[in-house]
Design an enzyme around this catalytic site. Structure first.
Site, PDB file in Angstrom:
ATOM      1  CG  HIS A 134      -2.004  -0.871   1.299  1.00 27.55           C
ATOM      2  ND1 HIS A 134      -1.873  -2.229   1.446  1.00 27.55           N
ATOM      3  CD2 HIS A 134      -3.336  -0.629   1.203  1.00 27.55           C
ATOM      4  CE1 HIS A 134      -3.083  -2.781   1.455  1.00 27.55           C
ATOM      5  NE2 HIS A 134      -3.989  -1.839   1.303  1.00 27.55           N
ATOM      6  CG  ASN A 166       4.524  -3.952   2.763  1.00 30.02           C
ATOM      7  OD1 ASN A 166       4.079  -2.832   3.002  1.00 30.02           O
ATOM      8  ND2 ASN A 166       3.748  -4.984   2.473  1.00 30.02           N
TER       9      ASN A 166
END
Lengths: 376, 376
Positions: A134, A166
Site C-alpha cells: 500500500h 513492507n
C-alpha cells in the site's frame, strides 16, 4: 551562507523561474473518441475557458496520465511503470473512526477504470516474491469500511519487499506518520515509488531494476519509496512541519534511525520528477527546509550502525548530490551525546520548520502494539 | 482466427473497456500557488464544468506533466526521465515551404517554461557521447524559420547514438515519413523514446539503461525510439494507413529493411504507457493493423542479414510478446522472391490499412541527396 548550505550542492543553485509551468489540473475530455478536434489550453493568463487549436491533435493526444479520486486519497497512475506516480492523503485526528472497520474485510482489486493493458494486475504480483505494498496505508483510513477498501485498489499498490520492509520498517514509518495527527491539527502526506541509479566505476550513472509480470505489460519494481509529510501546526496557523524521506525497497535493520532517511525535498523532486505541495513549499521555504534536512540526514548517518547493510546504494544519486561539497561524514555509530544536534530551520522557512524538529523523527517500537523501547 | 492472430500473444486477449479513462485534456490552473483549494474534474458525464473537491489537495497536486505547444508540433515532457514522453507532428504537402529556411540558422535552446531542475539542459549533453536527437525533425518544418527553430528546443530532444543511428538510419527513416506526404493527403506522426528491459537467464526481466548529466538532475538515455505514423488516404476520405516502428538507440546496419522494425501498436502502447491516435485507432482497427504488423515484422526479419548485430536485445520485451505462440522465425537473409508476402490488413480495419501496404515501407537510399538504389 553557512557551510550547511553548500550541502545542497549543485541543485540549489539552479532553481529559477516560477512553479507555474508544473501546476496543472487535469480535465477529462467529455467524449471518448472525438470525431473532431481535441481542445487544449492556451496555458497563459487566467482565462482557462480559452482553448487552443493545433492541427497535430486531429486524432487525439497520446494521453498517458490518470488522476484517481478516492474517499481518503488522490492518486496519479503511470501506465508505463504500472505504478502510482504518487498518492496524496489527508489525515486528521478529527476524522471519526468507525467501529468494526477491519482490513480483514478488504480485498485487493484491479482498477477497472484503467484499460487492462495499462493497469497493474493481481496476476502480476502472484509468485513475484514481492508484497502488494500500500502507498496510502489501510490503517490510515478507518473512518469507513469503504475508505479502507479503496486503499486496496491496485492504483494504490507498488511491488514492495515484504520481510524487513513492507511488513516491518516501512509499517513503523507509516505508523509514525499516522501518529503525527496527535501533535498537529492535520497532516498531508505524499507517498510514491522512485527509481535511483547507481554510479559505475568510471563515474557513469546506470539505472537498473527488475520488472515483474509478463511482457508487454510488465510492472517496474521501484528501487526506493518516498514520503513527503506536511503537518499543520496546532498552535500557529500557517506554520507547517515538513519532511521528506527516501528508503530503499529492501530489508532495513530495525534499529536504523529514521533520520538516516531524511533527504532534501529538492533532490527528491529532481529524482522523482514531481513537485511536492506547490501550494505551500515556495523556493525560499524549500531552501530553508533542505538546509535543515542535510543536517538531520548527517545526524542520522552518524547514529546509524556501520555494521548494517548499505541502506542507499553506493554512489546513489540522491546521497551523491545532497552531499556534494559537504564536509566528510563518518558513517558509523556514535553515542548520541557526542553527535552534534542539527540546527533549527532558518527564518527563510517563513513558518515552515523541518519535521524532525518535532520530536526528532522517532519511530514507534518494532512491535508497537506491545509496549517497548522507542527507536531514535 | 488465423495463425497470425496468435502472434498477438497475451496482449490481444486482455483488451477490455473503453479508452475513455486515458483520454484527458490538460487544463492549466489559473493561479501558480493557490491560497485555497485545487479543483479537479469529476471525470464522469459530459459536464466538464463540474469540478470536484478533495481535502487532500489543499496544498496542491504534485503535478508532473507538461504539455507544450509549438508551431509545428505538440510535445509532452516527462520531468523524471527529462525526455519528451511523445512529440506529435502534423505534416502536409500543402504547407508552403519558405525560401531560405535553414537549420544553420537554428540553435539548440533550453525550455525556459520548465523549471531548470526539471528540464533537460545543454550541459547534460556536453561530453556525454550522445547526439542531441530531434524527435520532430528540423527538416519537417521548413514552412518558417520560427517553426524550424522551435524544433531545436530541448523539449523536443532525446540523447541519441549519433553514428549509425541519428545521423544515418534514423535520418533516412525520418525522410521516409516526410515523403509520405507525397502519396497521402496529410500525415500525423508521434515520435518518442521507450525503455525496453532484457530477459535474464532464469526468465526474469531487468531494466538497464545509462543516464547522462549530474545527479540529481540526470537525463535517462532511451534504449529505443519509436514512431507511430498515420497517413490519410488521398482517394478515400476516412481511410488511413497506420504503422508503428521501434528501433534500438544504436548503430543500425544501413541495409536493414525498415519492415524489420515494424511492431504491433498494442505492444508498443503497453511498453510506452501511451495510447496512440485514440481519435482514430479503435480496438477493432488496432487488432486488424497489429495482425498485419506481425506479418510485416516477420517478413522483415526473414529479409534481414543474419550477420548484422542483434537489432533488438535478446529476449526484448516487445519481440518476446509479439511473437509469443508465433511459428518459429528463421532470422536470416532469404531471396525476396522466396519470402512469403505479408497479407493485406483485414476488414476489421474499417478503412485502416497497414502503412507497409503503401509501397512496402521502402527507405530512401543511404545518401538520398545523391541518386542511388533504394533499400527494401
Amino acid at each position: 551562507m553557512g557551510v550547511r548550505n553548500f550541502g545542497m550542492g549543485f541543485a540549489a543553485g539552479v532553481v529559477v523561474g516560477g512553479a507555474a509551468s508544473f501546476l496543472f489540473a487535469v480535465k477529462r475530455r467529455p467524449e471518448a473518441r472525438p470525431a473532431g478536434l481535441v481542445v487544449a489550453p492556451q496555458g497563459k493568463g487566467n482565462d482557462t475557458s480559452a482553448f487552443r487549436y493545433h492541427p497535430a491533435l486531429k486524432y487525439g493526444a497520446p494521453s498517458n496520465h490518470n488522476l484517481k479520486f478516492y474517499t481518503g486519497f488522490v492518486a496519479a497512475f503511470d501506465p508505463r511503470t504500472r505504478n502510482p506516480v504518487w498518492v496524496l492523503e489527508h489525515l486528521s485526528s478529527k476524522k471519526e473512526w468507525e467501529e468494526g472497520v477491519d482490513r480483514k474485510n478488504s480485498e485487493f482489486y484491479e482498477d477497472k477504470d484503467i484499460e487492462e493493458r495499462f493497469r497493474n494486475r493481481l496476476v502480476d504480483f502472484r509468485g513475484s516474491g514481492y508484497d502488494r505494498g500500500h502507498l496510502a496505508p489501510a490503517a490510515n483510513h478507518k473512518d469507513s469500511q469503504k475508505a479502507m477498501d479503496e486503499t486496496f485498489v491496485l492504483s494504490n499498490i507498488s511491488p514492495q519487499v515484504g520481510k524487513g520492509f513492507n511488513r516491518d520498517y516501512w509499517a513503523r514509518f507509516e505508523k509514525y506518520v499516522r501518529d503525527l495527527t496527535k501533535s498537529s491539527s492535520a497532516v498531508w502526506v505524499i507517498t510514491g515509488p522512485v527509481w535511483l541509479p547507481q554510479k559505475l566505476k568510471g563515474g557513469h550513472w546506470q539505472m537498473n531494476y527488475p520488472m515483474i509480470g509478463q511482457p508487454p505489460t510488465l510492472v517496474s519494481v521501484p528501487t526506493h519509496f518516498y514520503k513527503v509529510v506536511l503537518a499543520e501546526s496546532k498552535d500557529k496557523p500557517g506554520n507547517c512541519m515538513v519532511g521528506a524521506f527516501v528508503m530503499p525497497n529492501a530489508a532495513i535493520p530495525p534499529d536504523t534511525p529514521l533520520t538516516r532517511f531524511v533527504v532534501p525535498i529538492e533532490d527528491l523532486e529532481c529524482a522523482a520528477g514531481v513537485q511536492f505541495f506547490p501550494g505551500y513549499i515556495s523556493s525560499a521555504r524549500r531552501n530553508a527546509l533542505d538546509t535543515a534536512a542535510i543536517d538531520w540526514r548527517q545526524y542520522g548517518m552518524q547514529l546509524a550502525k556501520p555494521t548494517g547493510p548499505k541502506l542507499l546504494p553506493e554512489g546513489d544519486s540522491i546521497s551523491a548530490s545532497s552531499h556534494e561539497s559537504s564536509p566528510p561524514v563518518v558513517d558509523g555509530e556514535k553515542p548520541a551525546s557526542l553527535v552534534k544536534q542539527p540546527s533549527k530551520t532558518g527564518p527563510g522557512g517563513q513558518g515552515a520548520i523541518h519535521l524532525c524538529e518535532n520530536g526528532g523523527c522517532t519511530l514507534p517500537a518494532e512491535e508497537w502494539w506491545i509496549k517497548g523501547p522507542k527507536v531514535g
